[in-house]
Design a protein around this motif. Sequence first.
Motif, PDB file in Angstrom:
ATOM      1  N   SER A 328       0.831  -1.212   0.000  1.00  0.00           N
ATOM      2  CA  SER A 328       0.000   0.000   0.000  1.00  0.00           C
ATOM      3  C   SER A 328       0.861   1.256   0.000  1.00  0.00           C
ATOM      4  O   SER A 328       0.544   2.238  -0.687  1.00  0.00           O
ATOM      5  N   ILE A 329       1.954   1.233   0.773  1.00  0.00           N
ATOM      6  CA  ILE A 329       2.862   2.384   0.819  1.00  0.00           C
ATOM      7  C   ILE A 329       3.454   2.651  -0.568  1.00  0.00           C
ATOM      8  O   ILE A 329       3.510   3.801  -1.021  1.00  0.00           O
ATOM      9  N   ASP A 330       3.870   1.586  -1.262  1.00  0.00           N
ATOM     10  CA  ASP A 330       4.408   1.728  -2.622  1.00  0.00           C
ATOM     11  C   ASP A 330       3.362   2.306  -3.565  1.00  0.00           C
ATOM     12  O   ASP A 330       3.657   3.162  -4.403  1.00  0.00           O
ATOM     13  N   ALA A 331       2.109   1.821  -3.419  1.00  0.00           N
ATOM     14  CA  ALA A 331       1.037   2.277  -4.307  1.00  0.00           C
ATOM     15  C   ALA A 331       0.701   3.751  -4.084  1.00  0.00           C
ATOM     16  O   ALA A 331       0.230   4.438  -4.997  1.00  0.00           O
ATOM     17  N   LEU A 332       0.959   4.252  -2.871  1.00  0.00           N
ATOM     18  CA  LEU A 332       0.598   5.638  -2.524  1.00  0.00           C
ATOM     19  C   LEU A 332       1.728   6.638  -2.768  1.00  0.00           C
ATOM     20  O   LEU A 332       1.607   7.807  -2.410  1.00  0.00           O
ATOM     21  N   ALA A 333       2.799   6.189  -3.416  1.00  0.00           N
ATOM     22  CA  ALA A 333       3.984   7.036  -3.592  1.00  0.00           C
ATOM     23  C   ALA A 333       3.665   8.363  -4.273  1.00  0.00           C
ATOM     24  O   ALA A 333       4.225   9.409  -3.909  1.00  0.00           O
ATOM     25  N   ASP A 334       2.778   8.360  -5.257  1.00  0.00           N
ATOM     26  CA  ASP A 334       2.474   9.581  -6.019  1.00  0.00           C
ATOM     27  C   ASP A 334       1.068  10.101  -5.754  1.00  0.00           C
ATOM     28  O   ASP A 334       0.519  10.875  -6.548  1.00  0.00           O
ATOM     29  N   THR A 335       0.474   9.681  -4.642  1.00  0.00           N
ATOM     30  CA  THR A 335      -0.907  10.066  -4.328  1.00  0.00           C
ATOM     31  C   THR A 335      -0.942  11.296  -3.431  1.00  0.00           C
ATOM     32  O   THR A 335      -0.181  11.388  -2.468  1.00  0.00           O
ATOM     33  N   VAL A 336      -1.837  12.227  -3.764  1.00  0.00           N
ATOM     34  CA  VAL A 336      -2.034  13.407  -2.921  1.00  0.00           C
ATOM     35  C   VAL A 336      -2.879  12.995  -1.717  1.00  0.00           C
ATOM     36  O   VAL A 336      -3.854  12.253  -1.847  1.00  0.00           O
ATOM     37  N   ASN A 337      -2.498  13.448  -0.527  1.00  0.00           N
ATOM     38  CA  ASN A 337      -3.174  13.081   0.717  1.00  0.00           C
ATOM     39  C   ASN A 337      -3.310  11.560   0.860  1.00  0.00           C
ATOM     40  O   ASN A 337      -4.421  11.022   0.988  1.00  0.00           O
ATOM     41  N   PRO A 338      -2.193  10.835   0.840  1.00  0.00           N
ATOM     42  CA  PRO A 338      -2.249   9.363   0.925  1.00  0.00           C
ATOM     43  C   PRO A 338      -2.844   8.907   2.255  1.00  0.00           C
ATOM     44  O   PRO A 338      -2.524   9.450   3.314  1.00  0.00           O
ATOM     45  N   THR A 339      -3.712   7.900   2.181  1.00  0.00           N
ATOM     46  CA  THR A 339      -4.412   7.423   3.376  1.00  0.00           C
ATOM     47  C   THR A 339      -4.516   5.898   3.356  1.00  0.00           C
ATOM     48  O   THR A 339      -4.775   5.305   2.307  1.00  0.00           O
ATOM     49  N   ILE A 340      -4.319   5.300   4.521  1.00  0.00           N
ATOM     50  CA  ILE A 340      -4.556   3.863   4.702  1.00  0.00           C
ATOM     51  C   ILE A 340      -5.569   3.702   5.827  1.00  0.00           C
ATOM     52  O   ILE A 340      -5.420   4.294   6.895  1.00  0.00           O
TER      53      ILE A 340
END
Length: 423
Positions: A328-340
């Motif tokens: 999930s961390i890898d997938a959120l690398a380029d996401t604005v306001n990353p959330t899990i």
Amino acid sequence: MLLKSCDILTTILQSVFFVWICNNISSKENKLSKFKAIVLVLIIFIISTIFTYSDISGSYISLVMVIFTLLSIILFYRKSILDGLLGFGLANLIIVLSSYFVFSFYQSVIVELKLKVSTELQMLLFVFIPAWSIYFLFYKLRKYFFNAIFALKNLRPSLIFVLILNYTLVLLDILRLTLHTVDIELMFRYAVYFITLVIFIFSIIYFARINDSSKEVELLNAALNNKIIELKKLKHDYGSEISSLYGLYQLGKIDRIGQLLKSIVDSYQSLDTGININVQATPLVASVLHSAVSKGIDVIAFDSADYENLSITDNDLLKVLSNIIKNSIDALADTVNPTIKFKSYNNYNGVLITILNNGPEIPKKIMHKIFETGFSTKNNMSEDRGFGLNIVSNIINQCNGKISVESNAQWTQFTIELPYKIS
């Protein structure tokens, strides 16, 4: 005599039904001992018997009887009233539905046939036995009903909401009794009651989800306020440190300036910019999620599961969660306001865990490949990627669990089901 015996047996079954359901959906610390369970069954049986054979008549006697039953259950499940309310609601719903459809069928169909058998035998064959059969069918399908209640509990409904839910169920029962006194065609009567019930169930789900989302927003606002306070403290600290730097500069102490600058840089790099909301998170789950917070990802965790007596070891569970969080961390690398978002709760068979992130959608054409060995959506020239989710899949298969993934443009969610040990 036959009818009275059957009626008493039905009352006993219904009393056991209430306590059995409440105990099955209750959290570990709220379950009743065998002695207390038997006492509660006796109390509910006495309440039902007193009101059933009293001289008072009318639909409101049913309301009073149900209220006394509810109060007794709340008294015994006072450590977590929510468990008692939900258990009462499910038991009452099954009893009301079985009574409604069995009696409607008997009064509107069987009586009209004018069978050449005694009324007692008719009641036994077409009222009591079908009602007992419905209770047995519920027992056989208990996993699905209990899991629905566990899912509702996971939405963290308020006590007021569940109390309104139970009150509405009681009103539906009064509606059932009222419809029996009105000359309405059987199918229309069924349709009215069924449509009312369907609307009611969908309303429960809808408002429970709204309630769940509002609690998340409330927790996020509280966490943001804490971050603002933290930033104000940092601003104050940095102001003091800058003043110290300027003072050292004036004194010509260049070495001390370098040391102070290094401590400022180190403290800045160790600062977690992500928001971390943990509700009852176990140390194992908290340690896994910390890696996401340390990378500036907002984490919301509702970890209400009890991980004891599962078919998976703590070490394997750590591997499963670590690999999914890392993915999930890898997938959120380029996401604005990353959330899990991490959620867990016990269901009838074990533990259900969902891990959701707001990263990019996994394309449908590769969805079936993500658990294969060596498969990765990233550049894999060094061939050291694509093993994490495969390890996860293997571990879960070995413990007879299940894992699934859903993905769209807004979020990607992994759902893990871990069963209890087979005793």
